[in-house]
Structure formats: C-alpha cells, structure tokens
Design a protein around this motif. Sequence first.
Motif, PDB file in Angstrom:
ATOM      1  N   ALA A  84      43.962  30.566  41.230  1.00  7.50           N
ATOM      2  CA  ALA A  84      44.178  30.914  43.326  1.00  7.50           C
ATOM      3  C   ALA A  84      43.450  32.270  43.408  1.00  7.50           C
ATOM      4  O   ALA A  84      43.681  32.059  44.856  1.00  7.50           O
ATOM      5  CB  ALA A  84      45.628  30.892  43.402  1.00  7.50           C
ATOM      6  N   ASP A  85      42.970  33.159  42.721  1.00  4.69           N
ATOM      7  CA  ASP A  85      43.040  34.569  42.841  1.00  4.69           C
ATOM      8  C   ASP A  85      41.410  34.614  43.221  1.00  4.69           C
ATOM      9  O   ASP A  85      41.350  35.471  43.693  1.00  4.69           O
ATOM     10  CB  ASP A  85      43.556  35.680  41.813  1.00  4.69           C
ATOM     11  CG  ASP A  85      44.905  35.662  41.994  1.00  4.69           C
ATOM     12  OD1 ASP A  85      45.215  35.579  43.074  1.00  4.69           O
ATOM     13  OD2 ASP A  85      45.874  36.298  41.656  1.00  4.69           O
ATOM     14  N   VAL A  86      40.753  33.846  42.874  1.00  5.20           N
ATOM     15  CA  VAL A  86      39.659  33.768  43.923  1.00  5.20           C
ATOM     16  C   VAL A  86      38.857  32.820  44.619  1.00  5.20           C
ATOM     17  O   VAL A  86      38.011  32.650  44.945  1.00  5.20           O
ATOM     18  CB  VAL A  86      38.012  33.288  42.636  1.00  5.20           C
ATOM     19  CG1 VAL A  86      38.661  33.558  40.971  1.00  5.20           C
ATOM     20  CG2 VAL A  86      38.622  31.122  42.349  1.00  5.20           C
ATOM     21  N   THR A  87      40.267  32.800  45.716  1.00  3.68           N
ATOM     22  CA  THR A  87      40.315  31.772  46.674  1.00  3.68           C
ATOM     23  C   THR A  87      40.042  32.665  47.982  1.00  3.68           C
ATOM     24  O   THR A  87      40.646  34.028  47.850  1.00  3.68           O
ATOM     25  CB  THR A  87      41.099  30.646  46.927  1.00  3.68           C
ATOM     26  OG1 THR A  87      42.441  31.192  46.944  1.00  3.68           O
ATOM     27  CG2 THR A  87      40.606  30.111  46.018  1.00  3.68           C
ATOM     28  N   VAL A 113      40.051  43.713  42.902  1.00  2.00           N
ATOM     29  CA  VAL A 113      39.928  43.142  41.220  1.00  2.00           C
ATOM     30  C   VAL A 113      38.669  42.001  41.193  1.00  2.00           C
ATOM     31  O   VAL A 113      37.742  42.232  40.651  1.00  2.00           O
ATOM     32  CB  VAL A 113      41.107  42.588  41.347  1.00  2.00           C
ATOM     33  CG1 VAL A 113      40.917  41.895  39.022  1.00  2.00           C
ATOM     34  CG2 VAL A 113      42.473  43.650  40.451  1.00  2.00           C
ATOM     35  N   VAL A 114      39.144  40.840  42.002  1.00  2.56           N
ATOM     36  CA  VAL A 114      37.930  39.540  41.830  1.00  2.56           C
ATOM     37  C   VAL A 114      36.723  40.409  42.046  1.00  2.56           C
ATOM     38  O   VAL A 114      35.591  40.010  41.825  1.00  2.56           O
ATOM     39  CB  VAL A 114      38.807  38.974  43.351  1.00  2.56           C
ATOM     40  CG1 VAL A 114      37.421  37.679  42.372  1.00  2.56           C
ATOM     41  CG2 VAL A 114      39.905  38.119  42.393  1.00  2.56           C
ATOM     42  N   PRO A 119      35.602  27.624  46.015  1.00  2.00           N
ATOM     43  CA  PRO A 119      35.000  28.587  44.614  1.00  2.00           C
ATOM     44  C   PRO A 119      35.797  28.512  43.584  1.00  2.00           C
ATOM     45  O   PRO A 119      35.587  29.670  42.753  1.00  2.00           O
ATOM     46  CB  PRO A 119      35.789  29.722  46.142  1.00  2.00           C
ATOM     47  CG  PRO A 119      37.275  29.371  46.423  1.00  2.00           C
ATOM     48  CD  PRO A 119      36.548  27.838  46.678  1.00  2.00           C
ATOM     49  N   THR A 120      36.742  28.163  44.068  1.00  2.00           N
ATOM     50  CA  THR A 120      37.594  28.120  41.838  1.00  2.00           C
ATOM     51  C   THR A 120      36.222  27.440  40.798  1.00  2.00           C
ATOM     52  O   THR A 120      36.633  28.100  39.852  1.00  2.00           O
ATOM     53  CB  THR A 120      38.613  27.217  42.346  1.00  2.00           C
ATOM     54  OG1 THR A 120      38.241  25.574  42.260  1.00  2.00           O
ATOM     55  CG2 THR A 120      39.309  27.513  43.315  1.00  2.00           C
ATOM     56  N   ILE A 121      35.428  26.783  41.364  1.00  6.16           N
ATOM     57  CA  ILE A 121      34.395  26.675  40.423  1.00  6.16           C
ATOM     58  C   ILE A 121      34.018  28.246  40.400  1.00  6.16           C
ATOM     59  O   ILE A 121      32.681  27.786  38.297  1.00  6.16           O
ATOM     60  CB  ILE A 121      33.623  25.432  40.445  1.00  6.16           C
ATOM     61  CG1 ILE A 121      32.866  24.653  38.960  1.00  6.16           C
ATOM     62  CG2 ILE A 121      32.919  25.199  41.291  1.00  6.16           C
ATOM     63  CD1 ILE A 121      32.290  23.609  39.195  1.00  6.16           C
TER      64      ILE A 121
END
Length: 241
Positions: free
Chosen positions: A110-113, A121-122, A167-169
Amino acid sequence: HNHNLVDFLNRCDAYGLRVNLSLRPGTPLDFQWPDVGEIIKANRLADDPTVFAYDLAWEPAWGYRDQRRRWDPEWREGIQQRYGSIENAEKDWGEKAPRENGEVAGPSDADVTAASTIPHVVAAYRRFQDDFLSRKHMEARQKIRSLDTRHLLSFRMSVAGDPTCGPTIMPYDFMGLARSMHFMSPEGYGRIGDWERVKPGWFTAAYARYAAPGRPVMWAEFGYTIWNKGQAVEPEPGLSF
C-alpha cells in the motif's frame, strides 16, 4: 559435457541467425557463480560469433512485499551506509520507517502507491533499490567479462519503464541498470493496436534512453496473445505471439 547447446548454435549459424543467449539459473541478484562461468568455458562461448549477447535474467521484478522481504537486511545496511543510523534517516525523512519484529523493514504494498503514508521513506527505498541493482549487476558483469570481453550483456527487463504497470509489483528501474548493461531491453506484450495501445511503449523507450544515454533500446519480446481465454488449460508463461 552435453553439447546440445553447441549443436544448437551451429544450426543457428547455418541459417544466418544470431543468438541472445540465456545464462541460467539465477539472476544477478542471486548470481550463480562460478556455475555461469563454467557454462561459458565448457561451451567456448567467448569465441562463438553466433552469440551476440548474454541474457542474464528472465523477466525479473522486485515483486510484492512478500518477495521484497528477503532484501530487508540489505535495506537496513543501505540506510546505515547512507545516513549513519536509522535515527538520522528518520530525521531526514520526517517519517518513521516500517518495522517488522522490531527491525526496520521495507514499505508495504500500500505504501508504494500514490496513497503512501510514508512517501519520503519510499523514495529512499527506491534509491536503495537502484543502487543495489547497479552494484549487483556490475558484479555479474565483471565476472562474465573476466572470461568473455566480446559479447554484450543485458536481459529481458519485463515491465521496467512501463507506465501502465501497477506500482505494487515494483518493476526494476532503468536507472539502476544503465551503468552495467550494454543495452536496455524492455518488453512490449499488449502494445499491438491503435496509438493509445502503442503510446506507453513510446514512453518506455524514451525513459530508457534518458536513463542510459547512448545505449541501444532493444525490444527483445513483443507481440499479442492468441490464447483463447475460454479454454480450460492455461498456456505456458510468456506464450504469446
């Protein structure tokens, strides 16, 4: 040694074909050395003009959080090297890094979206990924070049640079590969059709050239599936034409 590979290359040469040769198993992130070197030596590939490049990985990506978890120790090491401590890093980010079992962990899916609660952080995590990719691929390059200085090095980069990929992959980033690979090699399945279908591929090629100026962009795989989704049996992975 089994000489099926040599026979295959000889047959390709007889028909005027040149080969982008896959070296397996493994990828530069888990490089199987000296086994890969033994393949090169046993088949005398360094002297074979039928081969024009070595393909070092089969369509990799960082993957979802469950797959990325294995790299958490390297992520923690990267923070230490870049910032001196996790406390310094979190002060710089203005955000807290995720934890699992009391230790700093990579960001969740969820946090890389775009809805991320920890975008700084990402961003640091993506920089770590690029640096790690660059180092590991350069290490693989140096090992292979110790045996073979003639052939080009790259691999089929899957959805790297694809703006339509979720983006999640976490696809690989061309920026992490530009220093070590001799050409960028995105894939174009599903890019057959009108301009709206083709346009994202234009972006991919432009981004590859931006990340690696002067390096060729070779679409190693592209096409359109002919699979009938009404059939009960799934095709083999990558079976498209």
